[in-house]
Design an enzyme around this catalytic site. Sequence first.
Site, mmCIF file in Angstrom:
data_model
loop_
_atom_site.group_PDB
_atom_site.id
_atom_site.type_symbol
_atom_site.label_atom_id
_atom_site.label_comp_id
_atom_site.label_asym_id
_atom_site.label_seq_id
_atom_site.Cartn_x
_atom_site.Cartn_y
_atom_site.Cartn_z
ATOM 1 N N ALA A 317 -10.903 2.075 -12.017
ATOM 2 C CA ALA A 317 -10.989 1.922 -10.564
ATOM 3 C C ALA A 317 -11.921 2.967 -9.966
ATOM 4 O O ALA A 317 -11.975 4.112 -10.439
ATOM 5 C CB ALA A 317 -9.604 2.038 -9.948
ATOM 6 N N GLY A 319 -13.425 5.884 -7.544
ATOM 7 C CA GLY A 319 -12.771 7.046 -6.938
ATOM 8 C C GLY A 319 -12.578 8.164 -7.939
ATOM 9 O O GLY A 319 -12.890 8.036 -9.134
ATOM 10 N N ILE A 320 -12.052 9.274 -7.449
ATOM 11 C CA ILE A 320 -11.786 10.436 -8.305
ATOM 12 C C ILE A 320 -10.641 10.108 -9.248
ATOM 13 O O ILE A 320 -9.587 9.635 -8.829
ATOM 14 C CB ILE A 320 -11.434 11.660 -7.428
ATOM 15 C CG1 ILE A 320 -12.598 12.003 -6.503
ATOM 16 C CG2 ILE A 320 -11.079 12.860 -8.306
ATOM 17 C CD1 ILE A 320 -12.277 13.071 -5.475
ATOM 18 N N ARG A 321 -10.823 10.358 -10.523
ATOM 19 C CA ARG A 321 -9.786 10.034 -11.501
ATOM 20 C C ARG A 321 -8.593 10.966 -11.338
ATOM 21 O O ARG A 321 -8.734 12.168 -11.143
ATOM 22 C CB ARG A 321 -10.353 10.109 -12.909
ATOM 23 C CG ARG A 321 -11.464 9.083 -13.128
ATOM 24 C CD ARG A 321 -11.918 8.981 -14.552
ATOM 25 N NE ARG A 321 -13.055 8.066 -14.654
ATOM 26 C CZ ARG A 321 -13.621 7.703 -15.792
ATOM 27 N NH1 ARG A 321 -13.162 8.182 -16.947
ATOM 28 N NH2 ARG A 321 -14.646 6.867 -15.792
ATOM 29 N N GLY A 322 -7.401 10.399 -11.436
ATOM 30 C CA GLY A 322 -6.188 11.166 -11.207
ATOM 31 C C GLY A 322 -5.790 12.006 -12.398
ATOM 32 O O GLY A 322 -6.187 11.738 -13.540
ATOM 33 N N MET A 323 -4.970 13.024 -12.109
ATOM 34 C CA MET A 323 -4.469 13.901 -13.170
ATOM 35 C C MET A 323 -3.235 13.317 -13.844
ATOM 36 O O MET A 323 -2.885 13.715 -14.949
ATOM 37 C CB MET A 323 -4.142 15.280 -12.584
ATOM 38 C CG MET A 323 -5.364 16.046 -12.112
ATOM 39 S SD MET A 323 -4.962 17.725 -11.536
ATOM 40 C CE MET A 323 -4.313 17.353 -9.911
ATOM 41 N N LYS A 338 -1.788 0.726 -12.606
ATOM 42 C CA LYS A 338 -1.638 2.163 -12.768
ATOM 43 C C LYS A 338 -0.716 2.455 -13.950
ATOM 44 O O LYS A 338 0.391 1.903 -14.026
ATOM 45 C CB LYS A 338 -1.066 2.786 -11.492
ATOM 46 C CG LYS A 338 -1.893 2.475 -10.244
ATOM 47 C CD LYS A 338 -1.188 2.890 -8.959
ATOM 48 C CE LYS A 338 -1.123 4.382 -8.799
ATOM 49 N NZ LYS A 338 -0.639 4.756 -7.434
ATOM 50 N N ASP A 373 3.890 -0.507 -1.471
ATOM 51 C CA ASP A 373 4.900 -0.986 -2.409
ATOM 52 C C ASP A 373 4.247 -1.165 -3.780
ATOM 53 O O ASP A 373 3.055 -1.482 -3.890
ATOM 54 C CB ASP A 373 5.468 -2.318 -1.922
ATOM 55 C CG ASP A 373 6.727 -2.724 -2.674
ATOM 56 O OD1 ASP A 373 7.304 -1.874 -3.378
ATOM 57 O OD2 ASP A 373 7.143 -3.894 -2.547
#
EC number: 2.7.11.5
Length: 580
Positions: A317, A319-323, A338, A373
């Site tokens: 996706a 955007g900044i990749r999550g931790m 996710k 949700d």
Amino acid sequence: MGKSTGDRISQAIYNGFGAFFCEFQNITLGAQARFETADWISVHTAMHSRLDVYKRCIRSVADLIAMIAQDEVNSPDLWRHAKIAYQRKCAGDANEDILQTFFNSVYCLMFDHRNIRDAFAFVSNPGLPTNEPDMSTILRDYPLNVGLQDSVREVLNDLSFRLPYENIERDTRHIVHTIHYELIKRLAPGERVTAAQFLDSLFYRNKAAYLVGRVFIGDAIRPFVVVFQNNEQGSIYVDTVLFDEDLVSRIFSFTRSYFMVDALSPGLYVQFLSTIMPRKQTFELYSLLGFGKHAKTDFVRKAVAHTQQASDEYEIAPGIRGMVMLVFTLPSFDYVYKIIKQRFTPPKDMTREQVRSKYRLVKRWDRVGRMADTQEFSNLVFDRRKFSDELMQELEKEVPSLIESRGNALILKHVYIERKMIPLNMYLNQIDEEETDRIMQEYGMAIKELAAANIFAGDMLLKNFGVTRHGRVVFYDYDEVCLLTECNFRKIPEPKTEEQAMSDQPWYSIAPEDIFPEEFRIFLSGHKKARHSFEKFHRDLYDADYWKLLQENIIAGDVQSVYPYPDNHRFSHHNNALND
């Protein structure tokens, strides 16, 4: 001759659905009394209780089947027979689609979401009747082409509230005035407002009740939603009436809690709602009515159909990749997937189970229109050929124990699905100064409305918020969510020595639950314009006393009203004047 084991299994599942549906409806039936008595605490308690009913009933049925079938329980022939017998029982039932999902839930629990085949469960679209449904049993009709004021008064009087109206004549005038202003004055030559239809059960959520219907303008259909509030002094009033599809869609948003609706045929309600909100997916509507499991069934069928027709590939996706989360999407599809990573990027220090508990909290909480949700899946199957090489490398690196390949099938053992939004940090790079002001005011309101609902977002970085198609700012990263009342809001102590003042490390003790609102400015670092806009509207969020007052209000049982429509659409209730 007695019944076969397969017949007994099908009967046990059918009876189990009946037990679930009755308990679900009984909790729902209390919604009107909770609204009329302004028992807002019980509103949330009832919602939590209703969310537990499905899983409890499924487990009870699964335990019974294990006793009935004993050594035969894993027999493919047994389940093939049970499905055929169950299908016969459900045929023609108004809730046939939900009944089939209930069967699937029992089967998936028995087999840990494995060996799911059409021979043993209702996997593909069941091919239910597609003819025009008869919705006459759930609707009330009112003419609007003659005696408009009398018709509107009749609508209000037909409702079964046990409390009187605060001022029914004023409310009638408000509605009639809005019909004239929003509909009649905007008619094209030859067009006429002819009639209205309303669903026979009100929709209850939080502190409001909604009468949901539609109005006919020639061959066209517009929503017609009347919103009621309790003045908490022994009477009710009409807060607004809405005819705009986008505004009505916001009431039915994926960011809001589920409704309590006395709908004996939920499928008919969903089909009616689809006529006034044609852009809403049916699985979103089932979810909002409280039928989350069937919503997941409907989602998977639509996702599979879309993927089979789409020419694009699943990819990481934007955007900044999550931790904590690996997020991917199909560009042509409106949802993201996710997966919780196996190892979190420092400084994140938590377990996968702790993250899952945060998502469960959000699922059960009042999302006040500010949290997306999510739907949680186990062993979700994808077409491996649709995955980009970059995404497969990322999956193999970040979640190797959560993926399994079987030929062209790629199985994700645990995944969340969420509506796609534009990350706020990316949105800010695309807009002008005026829109920056508006969106940062929205961002601050999202934080405040969550806080009023006893939710502290924790990590309030811009990348953890998204912008919906309606321009709303919504929080969607839940790994640091907690209850506001669990936090200890503090002011940063004044330094007592020059050495303390020059230190780049805190010289004061910090406990895990300590929060210093003065430091919230760091969430806006790198976006000077955004920070300037934010501080024009929400500088109070930097003040620890602001947060402490919110905590005191929550502990005192004060449930704040959050309206899913703009304030300028609310009627005046202080006198008989109309809101022009």
